[in-house]
Each structure stands twice: as C-alpha cells, then as structure tokens.
Design a protein around this motif. Structure first.
Motif, PDB file in Angstrom:
ATOM      1  N   VAL A  56       0.879  -1.171   0.000  1.00  0.00           N
ATOM      2  CA  VAL A  56       0.000   0.000   0.000  1.00  0.00           C
ATOM      3  C   VAL A  56       0.913   1.216   0.000  1.00  0.00           C
ATOM      4  CG1 VAL A  56      -1.755   1.295   1.271  1.00  0.00           C
ATOM      5  CG2 VAL A  56      -1.871  -1.206   1.186  1.00  0.00           C
ATOM      6  N   VAL A  57       0.734   2.071  -1.013  1.00  0.00           N
ATOM      7  CA  VAL A  57       1.600   3.235  -1.207  1.00  0.00           C
ATOM      8  C   VAL A  57       0.757   4.491  -1.074  1.00  0.00           C
ATOM      9  CG1 VAL A  57       3.158   4.367  -2.835  1.00  0.00           C
ATOM     10  CG2 VAL A  57       3.051   1.877  -2.749  1.00  0.00           C
ATOM     11  N   ASP A  58       1.276   5.497  -0.353  1.00  0.00           N
ATOM     12  CA  ASP A  58       0.529   6.743  -0.182  1.00  0.00           C
ATOM     13  C   ASP A  58       0.728   7.672  -1.383  1.00  0.00           C
ATOM     14  OD1 ASP A  58       2.962   8.106   0.176  1.00  0.00           O
ATOM     15  OD2 ASP A  58       2.709   8.338   2.332  1.00  0.00           O
ATOM     16  N   ALA A  77       3.291   2.474   2.787  1.00  0.00           N
ATOM     17  CA  ALA A  77       2.619   2.586   4.082  1.00  0.00           C
ATOM     18  C   ALA A  77       2.407   1.215   4.722  1.00  0.00           C
ATOM     19  CB  ALA A  77       1.284   3.309   3.916  1.00  0.00           C
ATOM     20  N   LEU A  78       2.183   0.199   3.905  1.00  0.00           N
ATOM     21  CA  LEU A  78       2.008  -1.178   4.373  1.00  0.00           C
ATOM     22  C   LEU A  78       2.670  -2.110   3.375  1.00  0.00           C
ATOM     23  CD1 LEU A  78      -1.806  -1.357   5.288  1.00  0.00           C
ATOM     24  CD2 LEU A  78       0.091  -1.310   6.888  1.00  0.00           C
ATOM     25  N   ARG A  79       3.232  -3.178   3.882  1.00  0.00           N
ATOM     26  CA  ARG A  79       3.837  -4.196   3.014  1.00  0.00           C
ATOM     27  C   ARG A  79       3.718  -5.528   3.722  1.00  0.00           C
ATOM     28  NH1 ARG A  79       9.197  -2.652   0.505  1.00  0.00           N
ATOM     29  NH2 ARG A  79       7.842  -2.169  -1.240  1.00  0.00           N
ATOM     30  N   GLY A  80       3.394  -6.552   2.958  1.00  0.00           N
ATOM     31  CA  GLY A  80       3.315  -7.865   3.569  1.00  0.00           C
ATOM     32  C   GLY A  80       2.864  -8.914   2.585  1.00  0.00           C
ATOM     33  N   SER A  81       2.755 -10.106   3.073  1.00  0.00           N
ATOM     34  CA  SER A  81       2.325 -11.240   2.267  1.00  0.00           C
ATOM     35  C   SER A  81       1.057 -11.815   2.884  1.00  0.00           C
ATOM     36  CB  SER A  81       3.435 -12.288   2.242  1.00  0.00           C
ATOM     37  OG  SER A  81       3.065 -13.368   1.437  1.00  0.00           O
ATOM     38  N   ARG A  82       0.110 -12.154   2.047  1.00  0.00           N
ATOM     39  CA  ARG A  82      -1.150 -12.747   2.496  1.00  0.00           C
ATOM     40  C   ARG A  82      -1.382 -14.025   1.705  1.00  0.00           C
ATOM     41  NH1 ARG A  82      -0.411  -8.445   4.720  1.00  0.00           N
ATOM     42  NH2 ARG A  82      -1.885  -6.994   5.569  1.00  0.00           N
ATOM     43  N   THR A  83      -2.223 -14.898   2.219  1.00  0.00           N
ATOM     44  CA  THR A  83      -2.589 -16.108   1.499  1.00  0.00           C
ATOM     45  C   THR A  83      -3.969 -15.923   0.892  1.00  0.00           C
ATOM     46  OG1 THR A  83      -1.275 -17.477   2.973  1.00  0.00           O
ATOM     47  CG2 THR A  83      -2.975 -18.584   1.692  1.00  0.00           C
ATOM     48  N   ALA A 121      -5.240  -0.963  -7.313  1.00  0.00           N
ATOM     49  CA  ALA A 121      -6.518  -0.345  -6.957  1.00  0.00           C
ATOM     50  C   ALA A 121      -6.260   0.885  -6.090  1.00  0.00           C
ATOM     51  CB  ALA A 121      -7.397  -1.338  -6.203  1.00  0.00           C
ATOM     52  N   ARG A 122      -7.006   1.934  -6.349  1.00  0.00           N
ATOM     53  CA  ARG A 122      -6.915   3.139  -5.527  1.00  0.00           C
ATOM     54  C   ARG A 122      -8.004   3.108  -4.465  1.00  0.00           C
ATOM     55  NH1 ARG A 122      -4.752   8.116  -8.627  1.00  0.00           N
ATOM     56  NH2 ARG A 122      -3.756   7.077 -10.382  1.00  0.00           N
ATOM     57  N   PHE A 123      -7.683   3.667  -3.299  1.00  0.00           N
ATOM     58  CA  PHE A 123      -8.709   3.806  -2.265  1.00  0.00           C
ATOM     59  C   PHE A 123      -8.376   5.008  -1.396  1.00  0.00           C
ATOM     60  CE2 PHE A 123      -5.530   1.108  -0.316  1.00  0.00           C
ATOM     61  CZ  PHE A 123      -5.504   1.496   1.013  1.00  0.00           C
ATOM     62  N   ILE A 124      -9.363   5.482  -0.682  1.00  0.00           N
ATOM     63  CA  ILE A 124      -9.222   6.661   0.173  1.00  0.00           C
ATOM     64  C   ILE A 124      -9.562   6.269   1.608  1.00  0.00           C
ATOM     65  CG2 ILE A 124     -10.142   8.959   0.708  1.00  0.00           C
ATOM     66  CD1 ILE A 124     -10.654   9.271  -2.308  1.00  0.00           C
ATOM     67  N   VAL A 125      -8.726   6.709   2.535  1.00  0.00           N
ATOM     68  CA  VAL A 125      -9.012   6.554   3.958  1.00  0.00           C
ATOM     69  C   VAL A 125      -9.577   7.900   4.417  1.00  0.00           C
ATOM     70  CG1 VAL A 125      -8.033   6.171   6.246  1.00  0.00           C
ATOM     71  CG2 VAL A 125      -7.206   4.825   4.302  1.00  0.00           C
ATOM     72  N   ALA A 126     -10.822   7.882   4.865  1.00  0.00           N
ATOM     73  CA  ALA A 126     -11.487   9.099   5.312  1.00  0.00           C
ATOM     74  C   ALA A 126     -11.110   9.427   6.756  1.00  0.00           C
ATOM     75  CB  ALA A 126     -12.999   8.932   5.195  1.00  0.00           C
ATOM     76  N   PRO A 127     -11.153  10.720   7.092  1.00  0.00           N
ATOM     77  CA  PRO A 127     -10.904  11.092   8.502  1.00  0.00           C
ATOM     78  C   PRO A 127     -11.949  10.461   9.412  1.00  0.00           C
ATOM     79  CG  PRO A 127     -10.902  13.031   7.087  1.00  0.00           C
ATOM     80  CD  PRO A 127     -11.392  11.879   6.263  1.00  0.00           C
ATOM     81  N   ARG A 128     -11.551  10.101  10.609  1.00  0.00           N
ATOM     82  CA  ARG A 128     -12.484   9.478  11.561  1.00  0.00           C
ATOM     83  C   ARG A 128     -13.089  10.515  12.452  1.00  0.00           C
ATOM     84  NH1 ARG A 128      -8.665   4.387  11.818  1.00  0.00           N
ATOM     85  NH2 ARG A 128      -7.258   5.722  10.811  1.00  0.00           N
ATOM     86  N   LEU A 143      -3.638   3.532   9.004  1.00  0.00           N
ATOM     87  CA  LEU A 143      -3.269   4.496   7.970  1.00  0.00           C
ATOM     88  C   LEU A 143      -3.861   5.865   8.269  1.00  0.00           C
ATOM     89  CD1 LEU A 143      -3.803   2.394   4.714  1.00  0.00           C
ATOM     90  CD2 LEU A 143      -1.663   2.863   5.911  1.00  0.00           C
ATOM     91  N   SER A 144      -3.113   6.901   7.952  1.00  0.00           N
ATOM     92  CA  SER A 144      -3.610   8.275   8.076  1.00  0.00           C
ATOM     93  C   SER A 144      -4.613   8.547   6.968  1.00  0.00           C
ATOM     94  CB  SER A 144      -2.452   9.261   7.952  1.00  0.00           C
ATOM     95  OG  SER A 144      -1.512   9.046   8.970  1.00  0.00           O
ATOM     96  N   PRO A 145      -5.531   9.499   7.188  1.00  0.00           N
ATOM     97  CA  PRO A 145      -6.461   9.859   6.117  1.00  0.00           C
ATOM     98  C   PRO A 145      -5.695  10.287   4.867  1.00  0.00           C
ATOM     99  CG  PRO A 145      -7.173  10.813   8.187  1.00  0.00           C
ATOM    100  CD  PRO A 145      -5.805  10.230   8.419  1.00  0.00           C
ATOM    101  N   GLY A 146      -6.186   9.875   3.718  1.00  0.00           N
ATOM    102  CA  GLY A 146      -5.544  10.243   2.455  1.00  0.00           C
ATOM    103  C   GLY A 146      -5.820   9.230   1.374  1.00  0.00           C
ATOM    104  N   SER A 147      -5.157   9.422   0.252  1.00  0.00           N
ATOM    105  CA  SER A 147      -5.313   8.586  -0.932  1.00  0.00           C
ATOM    106  C   SER A 147      -4.180   7.566  -0.994  1.00  0.00           C
ATOM    107  CB  SER A 147      -5.286   9.494  -2.165  1.00  0.00           C
ATOM    108  OG  SER A 147      -5.401   8.735  -3.332  1.00  0.00           O
ATOM    109  N   TYR A 148      -4.513   6.342  -1.381  1.00  0.00           N
ATOM    110  CA  TYR A 148      -3.541   5.251  -1.420  1.00  0.00           C
ATOM    111  C   TYR A 148      -3.739   4.409  -2.673  1.00  0.00           C
ATOM    112  CZ  TYR A 148      -2.760   6.321   3.480  1.00  0.00           C
ATOM    113  OH  TYR A 148      -2.450   6.967   4.649  1.00  0.00           O
ATOM    114  N   VAL A 149      -2.690   3.686  -3.034  1.00  0.00           N
ATOM    115  CA  VAL A 149      -2.752   2.699  -4.108  1.00  0.00           C
ATOM    116  C   VAL A 149      -2.359   1.357  -3.514  1.00  0.00           C
ATOM    117  CG1 VAL A 149      -1.779   1.938  -6.308  1.00  0.00           C
ATOM    118  CG2 VAL A 149      -2.235   4.360  -5.933  1.00  0.00           C
ATOM    119  N   LEU A 150      -3.173   0.358  -3.789  1.00  0.00           N
ATOM    120  CA  LEU A 150      -2.902  -1.012  -3.364  1.00  0.00           C
ATOM    121  C   LEU A 150      -2.328  -1.761  -4.549  1.00  0.00           C
ATOM    122  CD1 LEU A 150      -3.423  -3.529  -1.438  1.00  0.00           C
ATOM    123  CD2 LEU A 150      -5.481  -3.819  -2.801  1.00  0.00           C
ATOM    124  N   ARG A 151      -1.247  -2.487  -4.315  1.00  0.00           N
ATOM    125  CA  ARG A 151      -0.665  -3.359  -5.335  1.00  0.00           C
ATOM    126  C   ARG A 151      -0.647  -4.764  -4.755  1.00  0.00           C
ATOM    127  NH1 ARG A 151       4.168  -5.771  -6.510  1.00  0.00           N
ATOM    128  NH2 ARG A 151       4.698  -5.919  -8.709  1.00  0.00           N
TER     129      ARG A 151
END
Length: 70
Positions: free
Chosen positions: A17-19, A25-31, A63-70, A45-53
């Motif tokens: 996940v890249v800001d 911002a996040l990196r890892g392996s999932r099954t 995929a792009r996604f947005i984290v909204a302020p809480r 994650l802080s509020p803002g725009s991110y790209v998931l790879r």
C-alpha cells in the motif's frame, strides 16, 4: 479494506500500500484462496489517498482507495 482478487488461484499474494507521496505505508504477504478475498487492515493508515498493489504469480492488481478522517 476487503479486496476481491480476480485471480483464479490459491497462493501467496505480495501486498503493498503506497501513499500519495509514493511512500510504502504497508507491506506484507497474504494467502489468497480461490473465490475469496483478502482483508487488509487499514486502521493504522492516516487519512488520504492510497494505491494497493497485490501481486500473485504473474498477475498484478492495482486499486486506488481513500481513507477518510475518523
């Protein structure tokens, strides 16, 4: 964030996940399991725009996604 991968196989998926500034911002392996999605915890994650790879074998999903302020 719940990600449904259009990939038809099971196995390890590398997730990044890249800001908006290009920082990882996040990196890892999932099954991944065929027919199910990946759950990616974005609660730290802080509020803002991110790209998931998500990369699996020779396939890559972006995929792009947005984290909204809480």
């Amino acid at each position: 964030v719940r990600v449904i991968l259009p990939m038809g196989s099971t196995g390890s998926v590398q997730v990044d996940v890249v800001d908006a500034q290009g920082r990882v911002a996040l990196r890892g392996s999932r099954t991944a399991r065929e027919g199910s999605g990946l759950l990616i915890d974005t609660s730290e994650l802080s509020p803002g725009s991110y790209v998931l790879r998500a990369a699996h074998a020779d396939e890559v999903l972006l995929a792009r996604f947005i984290v909204a302020p809480r």
